[in-house]
Design an enzyme around this catalytic site. Structure first.
Site, PDB file in Angstrom:
ATOM      1  CB  SER A 138      35.992 -18.169  29.047  1.00  0.00           C
ATOM      2  OG  SER A 138      35.563 -18.465  30.163  1.00  0.00           O
TER       3      SER A 138
ATOM      4  CG  ASP B 151      32.946 -11.477  32.390  1.00  0.00           C
ATOM      5  OD1 ASP B 151      32.089 -12.237  32.941  1.00  0.00           O
ATOM      6  OD2 ASP B 151      33.692 -11.891  31.549  1.00  0.00           O
TER       7      ASP B 151
ATOM      8  CG  HIS C  46      32.013 -14.836  30.507  1.00  0.00           C
ATOM      9  ND1 HIS C  46      33.117 -14.608  31.205  1.00  0.00           N
ATOM     10  CD2 HIS C  46      32.061 -16.186  30.179  1.00  0.00           C
ATOM     11  CE1 HIS C  46      34.133 -15.824  31.046  1.00  0.00           C
ATOM     12  NE2 HIS C  46      33.288 -16.554  30.316  1.00  0.00           N
TER      13      HIS C  46
END
Length: 326
Positions: free
Chosen positions: A142, A267, A296
């Site tokens: 991320s 996601d 995610h």
């Protein structure tokens, strides 16, 4: 090794888990992985510090440096699971915590952001100088993935860095801010703001002349948070300036070493521009994979405490890159 790169099986979710929200939430809530990290403190040139967590087994073994996501830390299951995967395969592991994310408030008014690669570069340098690492592979999730992509495009990237693998990377920060501002993503936005409020309150107590918590509860999006806090604390004009300068998408034509980016199509945090694999100006070092599912930082099947597909994929890519350097 070519097969590990080009013919590696794409992620297939467990029965009933082919949903981006489930993939994002279930591992985060229910997965339990712990490794015996040894903690140390890295002092930084600006007077601040980072908290490092290490697994070391051999002076000759290659190193992996792991970067977590927004409001994460080295205790998160995905960091611990990746550390376990690489350590069991014979690697030394250096996980690190963004400023203020390792259980201690950092010393300066600033904290961290998606483009704060000077801290990641300091961690890499410490592994090279203090541990005499000869091969360093980077992994990021991320926000940490965005930092990793930016770092792998730097002109002064150390020769010891051989490549990297990243997962669920918000390559287009502005578009991802728009995505998380949608009503369907409000549960994630509320959680981020709840956690960030704790940091803002701490900063307001320590640096009342620079930070105020007044009006925080009216913030509903990253558009507002980054305008009020991230941009002024880190030297940007506003949120748009921050997003424009720090989006990993800008670095894709300039990657210096093999870089795997895995962004799932479902996601819920990512905009479509983060899964665009048709870019004409992409670097030959870019390997972008867009599985249909994974959520995610998910990529989970029902045996949650077993190695995740993402951990196996990262290790396969790292071994491919390591072989290429020999």
């Amino acid at each position: 090794m070519t097969q590990a790169l080009f013919d590696y099986p794409s992620f297939a979710p467990g029965f009933g888990l082919a949903n981006g929200h489930l993939q994002s939430v279930i591992p985060s809530v229910f997965r339990r992985v712990e490794v015996p990290f040894q903690r140390s403190r890295l002092e930084l040139p600006d007077g601040d510090f980072l908290l490092l967590d290490q697994l070391k087994q051999s002076e000759q073994a290659p190193w992996v440096v792991i970067s977590h996501g927004l409001e994460g830390d080295s205790r998160r299951h995905y960091v611990q699971g990746m550390a376990r995967q690489f350590y069991n395969a014979g690697w030394n592991v250096q996980a690190w915590n963004f400023r203020g994310c390792g259980g201690e408030v950092n010393r300066l008014p600033r904290f961290y952001h998606s483009g704060a690669i000077e801290d990641l570069k300091a961690v890499i340098n410490s592994v090279i100088v203090e541990q005499q690492a000869q091969q360093v592979f980077l992994i990021g999730f991320s926000m940490g993935g965005n930092q990793t992509v930016l770092t792998l495009a730097e002109d002064d990237l150390p020769t010891q860095v051989i490549g990297g693998a990243t997962f669920s990377v918000p390559l287009d920060l502005a578009a991802c801010a728009d995505q998380l501002a949608k009503p369907a993503q409000s549960i994630y936005m509320r959680r981020f703001l709840r956690d960030l409020k704790v940091k803002v309150e701490q900063k307001a107590q320590l640096f009342p002349e620079s930070v105020s918590v007044d009006g925080f509860d009216q913030i509903k999006s990253f558009h507002q948070f980054d305008d009020i806090y991230t941009a002024p604390l880190h030297g940007f004009k506003d949120a748009k300036d921050y997003w424009q300068q720090c989006s990993g998408r800008n670095a894709l034509p300039h990657l210096k070493k093999p870089t795997l980016i895995v962004n799932a199509m479902d996601d819920p945090f990512l905009a479509a521009t983060c899964q665009d694999n048709g870019r004409g100006d992409r670097s030959t070092h870019l390997y972008l994979e867009t599985p249909s599912s994974g959520g995610h930082v998910g990529f989970a099947r029902w045996k949650l405490n077993q190695p995740l597909w993402s951990e196996q994929r990262a290790l396969a890519f790292a071994h491919y890159v390591l072989e290429k350097t020999k």
